[in-house]
Design a protein around this motif. Sequence first.
Motif, mmCIF file in Angstrom:
data_model
loop_
_atom_site.group_PDB
_atom_site.id
_atom_site.type_symbol
_atom_site.label_atom_id
_atom_site.label_comp_id
_atom_site.label_asym_id
_atom_site.label_seq_id
_atom_site.Cartn_x
_atom_site.Cartn_y
_atom_site.Cartn_z
ATOM 1 N N PHE A 369 0.808 -1.036 -0.103
ATOM 2 C CA PHE A 369 0.210 0.202 0.027
ATOM 3 C C PHE A 369 0.701 1.128 0.148
ATOM 4 C CE2 PHE A 369 -2.790 -3.335 1.451
ATOM 5 C CZ PHE A 369 -4.193 -2.869 1.018
ATOM 6 N N ARG A 370 2.175 1.054 0.007
ATOM 7 C CA ARG A 370 3.090 2.341 0.116
ATOM 8 C C ARG A 370 2.810 3.038 -1.195
ATOM 9 N NH1 ARG A 370 8.998 0.046 1.108
ATOM 10 N NH2 ARG A 370 7.889 -1.771 -0.162
ATOM 11 N N TRP A 371 2.901 4.606 -0.939
ATOM 12 C CA TRP A 371 3.076 5.389 -2.246
ATOM 13 C C TRP A 371 4.476 5.536 -2.738
ATOM 14 C CZ3 TRP A 371 1.261 9.332 -5.130
ATOM 15 C CH2 TRP A 371 1.974 10.544 -5.649
ATOM 16 N N PHE A 372 4.440 5.407 -3.847
ATOM 17 C CA PHE A 372 5.868 5.559 -4.867
ATOM 18 C C PHE A 372 5.735 6.690 -5.719
ATOM 19 C CE2 PHE A 372 6.060 1.345 -2.885
ATOM 20 C CZ PHE A 372 7.429 1.317 -2.558
ATOM 21 N N ALA A 373 6.592 7.823 -5.487
ATOM 22 C CA ALA A 373 6.403 8.874 -6.166
ATOM 23 C C ALA A 373 6.770 8.783 -7.673
ATOM 24 C CB ALA A 373 7.351 10.174 -5.634
ATOM 25 N N LEU A 374 7.887 7.985 -8.028
ATOM 26 C CA LEU A 374 8.300 7.848 -9.487
ATOM 27 C C LEU A 374 7.036 7.352 -10.222
ATOM 28 C CD1 LEU A 374 11.922 7.390 -10.753
ATOM 29 C CD2 LEU A 374 9.777 6.375 -12.007
ATOM 30 N N GLY A 375 6.588 6.308 -9.914
ATOM 31 C CA GLY A 375 5.671 5.239 -10.449
ATOM 32 C C GLY A 375 4.434 5.963 -10.707
#
Length: 543
Positions: A369-375
């Motif tokens: 569920f983590r947010w990943f900025a680049l993706g």
Amino acid sequence: MEPLGLRAVGSHCSLSEMDDLDLNRALDRPRLKIERKRSFDERSMSELSRHDSPRGRSVLDTPLSSARNSFEPHPMMAEAWEALRRSMVFFRGHPVGTLAAVDNTTDEVLNYDQVFVRDFVPSALAFLMNGESDIVKHFLLKTLQLQDSEKRVDRFKLGKGVMPASFKVSHDPIRETDHLVADFGETAIGRVAPVDSGFWWIILLRAYTKSTGDLTLSETPECQKGILLILSLCLAEGFDTFPTLLCADGCSMIDRRMGVYGYPIEIQALFYMALRCALSMLKPDGDGRECIEKITKRLHALSFHMRNYFWLDYQQLNDIYRYKTEEYSHTAVNKFNVMPDSIPDWVFDFMPLRGGYFVGNVGPAHMDFRWFALGNCVSIMSSLATPDQSMAIMDLLEHRWDELVGEMPLKICYPCLEGHEWRIVTGCDPKNTRWSYHNGGSWPVLLWQLTAACIKTGRPQIARRAVDLIESRLHRDCWPEYYDGKLGRYVGKQARKYQTWSIAGYLVAKMLLEDPSHIGMISLEEDKLMKPVIKRSASWPQL
């Protein structure tokens, strides 16, 4: 058409025997100038600029972006350009890339004296936006030649299509010659091949073509072959039941163990964008025709999969919370058998009523569920995200500004891993401690991708707010690689100073805001043929 004359190189991943004439012939060939027909998105964005954008280099070596505006450019711009030019790498008289960092405050070089493919992308975009395309063309050709070399890790031979993670210029004092030495992962931490390098190469080739109007490079047999080799690694049939790519930890920007093995959002978004870029450049003849058919089928499947199963908003979170498990047959709602009890507590407070994002990973009984900025930013740039989803990602950024941006743009992922989870997932990695480096650290380079996403969604004010934060500190702190802390307040404990992609990311963001028509080289319009029917809400609950 006369071939470029690119040759297969030796088994030691170097170009020591390459003839300079090969490259000179390619560079000296007259370019086929095509009048660039701007898309609707580019035309509408260019209207945001109040001044015409002159072609070619400006006088006195002044960056073009400064000449395009009536207002006084920030003093950081000139210093950033000076620092970027200091990082340029030359091979036999030609510029071929930029060093990862030029940090004179430490004697420990490690591998920061190399040209990294992913790191060079913002530098390349800055040069293209300033009318300097030769360094980009040289880089594309040199890495293409390195791709053709034999690649081994111990006794195992890597696939032909693998692009190098990095390369460096090595001098032979006996022969008094220079040659290029590439790293395909055999010397990297964890010995993982860079899955993202090939995707960035294809994306950059399209950016070069869009920026210069020069079709001759992408249409050469060598470049066509290079694209096909990269995609052959991704489109080969196997045991996969999903259209996403199965990857190891550490195969992209997050190059250390961080629990992103499986189907990480960064790789899927870059894969999607590279497929669409390749589709626009491949010739429909011979092997190209077959590859185009495979790309088209994969794009349809991949877009449906990502937009439905990776997307998370308030309504979908509530649906997952109420999932039943152990469902069989084609009528199953919980298709990946995700356990509701695996939803971390922080998500319920983090998710606003209006907003959403692509989660970090989805696989059998697993959802990261983590947010990943680049993706998420690349999903907007490539139109993997639908227009509604793109706006929802921007809404989330505004709602959760303190968490995702804080005092220094931009969190590479959120939240961090800590305690027992950090020990298990990272293996007690001393560099990826909580809110540091890849574990929730803040990376200035991500500013350019955030800015591109903001401009594409018509929200440039978000990018300007982030740029203001950058300008308040980045130069004063000597352009560090990353920042630590929950708010990104502290220069990273092992961050290199004068990190080139921090410098280039700032320049690209500024030039995008000053002339939004640049967005055309790094953005793709929505493909109407792949527009899905998504029954659930994309960003707002059905009331």
